[in-house]
Design an enzyme around this catalytic site. Structure first.
Site, PDB file in Angstrom:
ATOM      1  N   ASN A 158      38.045  69.963  35.401  1.00 18.84           N
ATOM      2  CA  ASN A 158      37.258  69.051  36.466  1.00 18.84           C
ATOM      3  C   ASN A 158      36.652  68.882  38.164  1.00 18.84           C
ATOM      4  OD1 ASN A 158      39.957  69.166  37.740  1.00 18.84           O
ATOM      5  ND2 ASN A 158      40.039  67.293  36.700  1.00 18.84           N
ATOM      6  N   GLU A 256      50.520  71.969  38.104  1.00 17.67           N
ATOM      7  CA  GLU A 256      50.257  70.800  38.466  1.00 17.67           C
ATOM      8  C   GLU A 256      49.550  70.415  36.957  1.00 17.67           C
ATOM      9  OE1 GLU A 256      50.401  68.603  40.605  1.00 17.67           O
ATOM     10  OE2 GLU A 256      50.662  70.404  42.756  1.00 17.67           O
ATOM     11  N   CYS A 290      43.108  63.886  37.086  1.00 17.92           N
ATOM     12  CA  CYS A 290      44.280  63.824  37.040  1.00 17.92           C
ATOM     13  C   CYS A 290      44.800  62.380  37.138  1.00 17.92           C
ATOM     14  CB  CYS A 290      45.198  64.890  37.343  1.00 17.92           C
ATOM     15  SG  CYS A 290      44.909  65.047  39.093  1.00 17.92           S
TER      16      CYS A 290
HETATM   17  P1  NAP Z   1      43.465  73.704  30.124  1.00 13.83           P
HETATM   18  O1  NAP Z   1      43.002  72.629  28.568  1.00 13.83           O
HETATM   19  O2  NAP Z   1      45.291  73.101  30.173  1.00 13.83           O
HETATM   20  O3  NAP Z   1      43.111  74.589  31.256  1.00 13.83           O
HETATM   21  C1  NAP Z   1      43.217  74.960  31.941  1.00 13.83           C
HETATM   22  C2  NAP Z   1      43.164  76.088  32.146  1.00 13.83           C
HETATM   23  O4  NAP Z   1      44.293  76.917  31.576  1.00 13.83           O
HETATM   24  C3  NAP Z   1      41.927  77.060  32.033  1.00 13.83           C
HETATM   25  O5  NAP Z   1      41.898  77.729  33.060  1.00 13.83           O
HETATM   26  C4  NAP Z   1      41.712  76.835  30.311  1.00 13.83           C
HETATM   27  O6  NAP Z   1      41.293  78.240  29.687  1.00 13.83           O
HETATM   28  C5  NAP Z   1      43.356  77.991  30.410  1.00 13.83           C
HETATM   29  N1  NAP Z   1      44.019  77.865  29.688  1.00 13.83           N
HETATM   30  C6  NAP Z   1      43.608  77.358  28.115  1.00 13.83           C
HETATM   31  N2  NAP Z   1      45.086  77.651  27.163  1.00 13.83           N
HETATM   32  C7  NAP Z   1      45.809  78.653  27.734  1.00 13.83           C
HETATM   33  C8  NAP Z   1      46.602  79.365  27.231  1.00 13.83           C
HETATM   34  N3  NAP Z   1      47.461  79.308  25.772  1.00 13.83           N
HETATM   35  N4  NAP Z   1      47.522  80.357  28.037  1.00 13.83           N
HETATM   36  C9  NAP Z   1      46.822  80.319  29.328  1.00 13.83           C
HETATM   37  N5  NAP Z   1      46.421  79.545  29.921  1.00 13.83           N
HETATM   38  C10 NAP Z   1      44.990  78.960  29.149  1.00 13.83           C
HETATM   39  O7  NAP Z   1      43.310  71.638  30.709  1.00 13.83           O
HETATM   40  P2  NAP Z   1      41.866  71.099  31.568  1.00 13.83           P
HETATM   41  O8  NAP Z   1      41.178  70.683  30.101  1.00 13.83           O
HETATM   42  O9  NAP Z   1      40.390  72.791  31.884  1.00 13.83           O
HETATM   43  O10 NAP Z   1      42.214  70.400  32.447  1.00 13.83           O
HETATM   44  C11 NAP Z   1      42.486  69.346  32.448  1.00 13.83           C
HETATM   45  C12 NAP Z   1      44.064  68.576  32.392  1.00 13.83           C
HETATM   46  O11 NAP Z   1      44.354  69.161  33.854  1.00 13.83           O
HETATM   47  C13 NAP Z   1      44.308  67.154  32.307  1.00 13.83           C
HETATM   48  O12 NAP Z   1      45.799  66.949  31.803  1.00 13.83           O
HETATM   49  C14 NAP Z   1      44.477  67.094  33.746  1.00 13.83           C
HETATM   50  O13 NAP Z   1      45.695  65.932  33.825  1.00 13.83           O
HETATM   51  C15 NAP Z   1      44.740  68.369  34.767  1.00 13.83           C
HETATM   52  N6  NAP Z   1      44.924  68.466  36.229  1.00 13.83           N
HETATM   53  C16 NAP Z   1      46.017  68.396  36.592  1.00 13.83           C
HETATM   54  C17 NAP Z   1      45.414  68.185  38.346  1.00 13.83           C
HETATM   55  C18 NAP Z   1      47.161  68.413  39.034  1.00 13.83           C
HETATM   56  O14 NAP Z   1      46.837  68.545  39.768  1.00 13.83           O
HETATM   57  N7  NAP Z   1      47.994  67.521  38.550  1.00 13.83           N
HETATM   58  C19 NAP Z   1      44.439  68.343  38.707  1.00 13.83           C
HETATM   59  C20 NAP Z   1      43.372  68.458  37.820  1.00 13.83           C
HETATM   60  C21 NAP Z   1      43.651  68.451  36.529  1.00 13.83           C
HETATM   61  P3  NAP Z   1      39.591  77.600  29.166  1.00 13.83           P
HETATM   62  O15 NAP Z   1      38.928  76.681  29.749  1.00 13.83           O
HETATM   63  O16 NAP Z   1      39.265  78.945  28.878  1.00 13.83           O
HETATM   64  O17 NAP Z   1      40.511  77.624  27.885  1.00 13.83           O
END
Ligand code: NAP
Length: 465
Positions: A158, A256, A290
């Protein structure tokens, strides 16, 4: 693929030890434009061996990089800040094509990357230690900051480049080397980011880019004994898995995670200002932040007036392809996310929610579009009021007092960002202490960040196994 492809297909490779590499039988995955469903390009899917190779090269580069004087390390970041400005438009366009946010937002995000590079260059000069009075004669005690070694940075889609810049630039300036795994949806934006660092002359092995499946790459990094730190931003579920895996080699880990952020509106609030803050926080980046506001907790006596204003502003927002000027709400990132949003809206209605704006896909635009949606008559325990949706959906919850509002605010497992609109200093001060939330905004929306200050959540103490 339904539409004709109107641009050159981009290709991303892995970046290991200062070179763009691929194996003869390298497999690739596709990056699709969520606004048009067209192919943006293809990107290398790293194997476990390639991840291990990247860690090995980063580890080898560490022994030299950590000994380079900080002003010299900073000079690479200062140079990169300039190149990010030069290539801003190109990078921003690819970001919008890959994940859908409107171009003005993408341009702003690249600006944050340049600013972060400059900020971190200066921060290098402030890696102060401490001297401490010793408990014994003839002893001097000093504490100094040392780098750790190889840092694995794993980032979501995002904010394709700004979150990466916070992690990567801070790790580098402190003397660590980095292996970066960006989200697959934005792998081509990551490629340009790394090209810029390469153009800035960063020595080989100091920054490595590994694209490919989260489970393969992320798991290999988390279990690797030479990775000393994991810095992860993403979903709570994956964060929990990484924390468990990292514990096997006792790595440091920074997480995060998600949010279920609320805007509290008390009866003395400036409702125009509140409506503006709510709409911006709820629907910017199509609610995929987020810190997006996904709950409004409003005093019953002003609910009708507030909802009217929020609906009016929401209906004036222009939905469409982020590359076209004037559009304010782009598509959701992919088909899965669109289906998730639709399911949450359906569940909300089944639980008694009433749609006052939106509630439909926008099919005629061709991409993964969903109308900014406002649902009232929501109870604090409803699914839509408890779970992170990550889409343009806002739940309205009515309360009768500040105390009830705060109880509802604190009644989820999350605790990232809370906003309160009130003219009362008393309630504003109380909210800043009583909201179980890493960030508390007063008369401002939930969705902001500020360079150089903490940004995080308090959810650790709320979540149960
Ligand atoms: P995600 O599915 O958790 O993916 C995040 C990263 O982790 C991606 O690079 C993903 O790779 C990788 N990943 C996926 N499965 C994994 C595994 N089993 N082991 C290690 N790495 C893995 O999250 P997203 O859909 O990209 O992002 C949305 C989430 O991020 C929301 O929950 C949002 O609230 C959170 N977020 C938090 C913040 C904050 O600062 N608190 C800021 C922005 C977003 P792939 O893409 O290849 O699956």
């Amino acid at each position: 693929m339904t539409n004709q492809i109107k641009h050159k297909i981009l290709q991303g490779e892995l970046y290991i030890n200062g070179k763009w590499v691929s194996e003869p039988d390298q497999s690739y995955f596709e990056s699709l434009n969520p606004a048009t469903r067209e192919l943006v390009g293809i990107c290398a899917a790293a194997t476990r061996e390639q991840v291990n190779d990247a860690v090995e090269k980063a580890n080898a580069a560490y022994s030299q990089w950590k000994n380079i004087p900080i002003p010299e390390r900073a000079a690479y970041l200062t140079k990169a800040a300039q190149v990010f400005e030069t290539r801003k438009e190109e990078l921003a366009r690819v970001m919008t094509m890959e994940m859908g946010k409107v171009l003005t937002e993408s341009l702003g995000e690249v600006g944050v990357v340049s600013a972060t590079a400059q900020y971190m260059s200066g921060e290098g000069r402030r890696l102060f230690g401490e001297t401490v009075p010793a408990g014994f004669p003839d002893r001097n005690v000093r504490m100094v900051r040392e780098p750790l070694g190889v840092a694995a940075c794993i980032t979501p889609w995002n904010f394709p480049v700004s979150l990466a810049s916070y992690k990567i630039f801070s790790a580098l300036i402190a003397g660590n080397t980095v292996v970066w795994k960006p989200a697959s949806e934005v792998a081509l934006s990551a490629k340009i980011f790394v090209e810029i660092l390469d153009e800035s002359g960063l020595p080989a092995g100091v920054l490595n880019l590994i694209t490919g499946s989260g489970s393969t790459v992320g798991r290999t990094l988390a279990l690797h004994p030479d990775v000393k730190l994991i810095s992860f931003t993403g979903s709570t579920e994956v964060g929990q898995q990484l924390a468990e895996m990292s514990s096997k080699t006792l790595k440091r880990i920074s997480l995060e995670l998600g949010g279920k952020n609320a805007v509290i509106v008390l009866k003395d609030a400036d409702l125009e200002k509140a409506a503006d803050g709510i709409v911006k926080s709820a629907f910017t980046t199509t609610g995929q932040r987020c810190t997006a506001a996904s709950r409004v907790i409003v005093d019953r006596s002003v609910k009708e007036q507030l909802v009217q204003k929020v609906v009016q502003l929401t209906k004036s927002m222009k939905i469409g392809n982020g590359l076209e000027a004037g559009n304010q709400v782009g598509p959701l990132v992919n088909a899965d996310q669109l289906n998730t949003v639709e399911k949450y809206v359906k569940t909300a209605i089944e639980q008694g929610g009433k749609i006052v704006s939106g509630g439909q896909r926008v099919t005629e635009l061709g991409g993964y579009y969903y109308e900014p949606t406002i649902i009232e008559n929501v109870k604090p325990s409803d699914v839509i009021a408890q779970e992170e949706i990550f889409g343009p959906v806002l739940a309205i919850i009515e309360v009768d007092s500040y105390e009830e509002a705060m109880e509802v605010n604190n009644g989820t497992i999350y605790g990232l960002s809370t906003a309160i609109y009130t003219e009362s200093l008393h309630y504003a001060n109380r909210a800043s202490k009583e909201a179980v939330s890493g960030l508390v905004y007063i008369n401002n929306g939930t969705s902001n960040a500020e360079m150089g200050v903490a940004f995080g959540d308090e959810n650790v103490r709320k979540r149960r196994p």
